[in-house]
Enzyme design. Structure first.
Site, PDB file in Angstrom:
ATOM      1  N   GLU A  18       0.844  -1.204   0.000  1.00 38.82           N
ATOM      2  CA  GLU A  18       0.000   0.000   0.000  1.00 38.82           C
ATOM      3  C   GLU A  18       0.872   1.244   0.000  1.00 38.82           C
ATOM      4  O   GLU A  18       2.087   1.180   0.185  1.00 38.82           O
ATOM      5  CB  GLU A  18      -0.882   0.021   1.262  1.00 38.82           C
ATOM      6  CG  GLU A  18      -2.340  -0.362   1.028  1.00 38.82           C
ATOM      7  CD  GLU A  18      -3.158   0.784   0.447  1.00 38.82           C
ATOM      8  OE1 GLU A  18      -2.557   1.748  -0.072  1.00 38.82           O
ATOM      9  OE2 GLU A  18      -4.393   0.705   0.489  1.00 38.82           O
ATOM     10  N   ASN A 151      -9.361   6.080   2.827  1.00 40.07           N
ATOM     11  CA  ASN A 151      -8.382   5.687   1.817  1.00 40.07           C
ATOM     12  C   ASN A 151      -7.751   6.902   1.136  1.00 40.07           C
ATOM     13  O   ASN A 151      -7.287   7.808   1.799  1.00 40.07           O
ATOM     14  CB  ASN A 151      -9.002   4.702   0.822  1.00 40.07           C
ATOM     15  CG  ASN A 151      -8.492   3.287   1.048  1.00 40.07           C
ATOM     16  OD1 ASN A 151      -7.290   3.073   1.194  1.00 40.07           O
ATOM     17  ND2 ASN A 151      -9.387   2.316   1.084  1.00 40.07           N
ATOM     18  N   ASP A 194      -9.846   2.847  -4.084  1.00 43.79           N
ATOM     19  CA  ASP A 194      -8.906   2.674  -2.972  1.00 43.79           C
ATOM     20  C   ASP A 194      -7.961   3.874  -2.960  1.00 43.79           C
ATOM     21  O   ASP A 194      -8.410   5.008  -2.907  1.00 43.79           O
ATOM     22  CB  ASP A 194      -8.176   1.334  -3.125  1.00 43.79           C
ATOM     23  CG  ASP A 194      -7.596   0.809  -1.820  1.00 43.79           C
ATOM     24  OD1 ASP A 194      -6.983   1.597  -1.089  1.00 43.79           O
ATOM     25  OD2 ASP A 194      -7.743  -0.398  -1.542  1.00 43.79           O
TER      26      ASP A 194
END
Length: 292
Positions: A18, A151, A194
């Site tokens: 991420e 997010n 996301d």
């Protein structure tokens, strides 16, 4: 609509990669492996990333941003709040607003004034259990509450940013005081929004979790381009490399069974693609920017 094909650029697989960010001072890519508690650094030797160093925080980590002075290291969205990561690997807690809430910190980014913003989510994804914070000194100031999966953030101006709370299936526009309105909705057929980044033309590149893609949107939601990714769970993206024209993409095998991991051998890898579109340099954390 233009279509690109991203290619794997690192052999290693993360469980849940991420938060990619290009450090234009060190000329390195930063990203995290959330549940493994790792902050990763690599240099770009196209078409491959070359690992530089990995730091282990000993707890989950959702995002990392470099400090304005490289000698000061980085600020991270740690499991329960915010922490300073030193260049020697030392970790110093700054604030833990999520302690005792059954939540963890997730995505985050610095703004053009040097402030660090990051949000949280419940481990069990309880609706509305998350909060978006702005770090000011040693205080985590709540800006948005009733968030489910906080997010992507991308700044349109120093005091206004695009924001994703994934289950809403949209991109919102938020100001520094927490006033929030819908910018545009996203068709669920594309996946769930996301992480995201903004390019020099003002378009948004949004990672589509479950959609095997990053999609480029205009600020009113028109689909402009699509980046195909050979992994279902696409988590985030950023521009980097020479001229900031390489789009780096993180993916995940979070929640996969061994059989699913075997069936998706590229899940958890990092990808890259040359877009011909320039991104913007990532903002850096500046303590003097807090509260300004």
């Amino acid at each position: 609509m233009r279509t690109y094909q991203a290619q794997p650029c690192l052999d290693e697989r993360a469980e849940h990669a991420e938060g990619p960010l290009w450090d234009d001072v060190r000329e390195e890519l930063l990203w995290v492996d959330v549940y493994a508690g790792l902050v990763r650094r690599a240099r770009w030797d196209a078409p491959r990333l070359v690992p530089v160093r990995t730091y282990s925080l000993g707890e989950a980590v959702g995002a990392v941003v470099p400090c304005a002075d490289p000698e000061d290291g980085w600020v991270v969205a740690s499991e329960l709040g915010f922490a300073r990561l030193g260049t020697d690997g030392s970790v110093r807690t700054l604030a833990e607003p999520e302690r005792g809430r059954g939540t963890r910190m997730n995505d985050g980014a610095a703004d053009p004034r040097g402030r660090f913003w990051a949000g949280s989510m419940a481990h069990d994804r309880t609706p509305g259990a998350g909060t978006l914070y702005r770090l000011e000194g040693y205080e985590a100031v709540p800006v948005l509450t009733d968030v489910t999966i906080s997010n992507g953030l991308a700044w349109r101006s120093p005091d206004e940013f695009f924001y994703v709370d994934t289950p809403t299936q949209r991109v919102d526009l938020v100001d520094r005081d927490g006033n929030r309105e819908r910018a545009f909705a996203i068709d669920p057929a594309l996946g769930a929004p996301d992480g995201m980044t903004i390019d020099a033309e003002g378009a948004l590149w949004v990672a589509m979790w479950g959609g095997s893609a990053v999609v480029r949107f205009s600020q009113d939601g028109e689909v402009l381009a699509r980046v195909e990714v050979a992994a279902t769970q696409v988590s985030s993206c950023c521009f980097g490399g020479p001229g900031l024209t390489t789009l780096f993409v993180t993916t995940s095998q979070e929640g996969f069974t061994p059989e699913q991991s075997a069936a998706e051998p590229f899940a958890g890898k990092l990808f890259a693609v040359e877009t011909g579109v320039a991104g913007l340099a990532a903002d850096r954390y500046r303590p003097e920017g807090e509260g300004s």
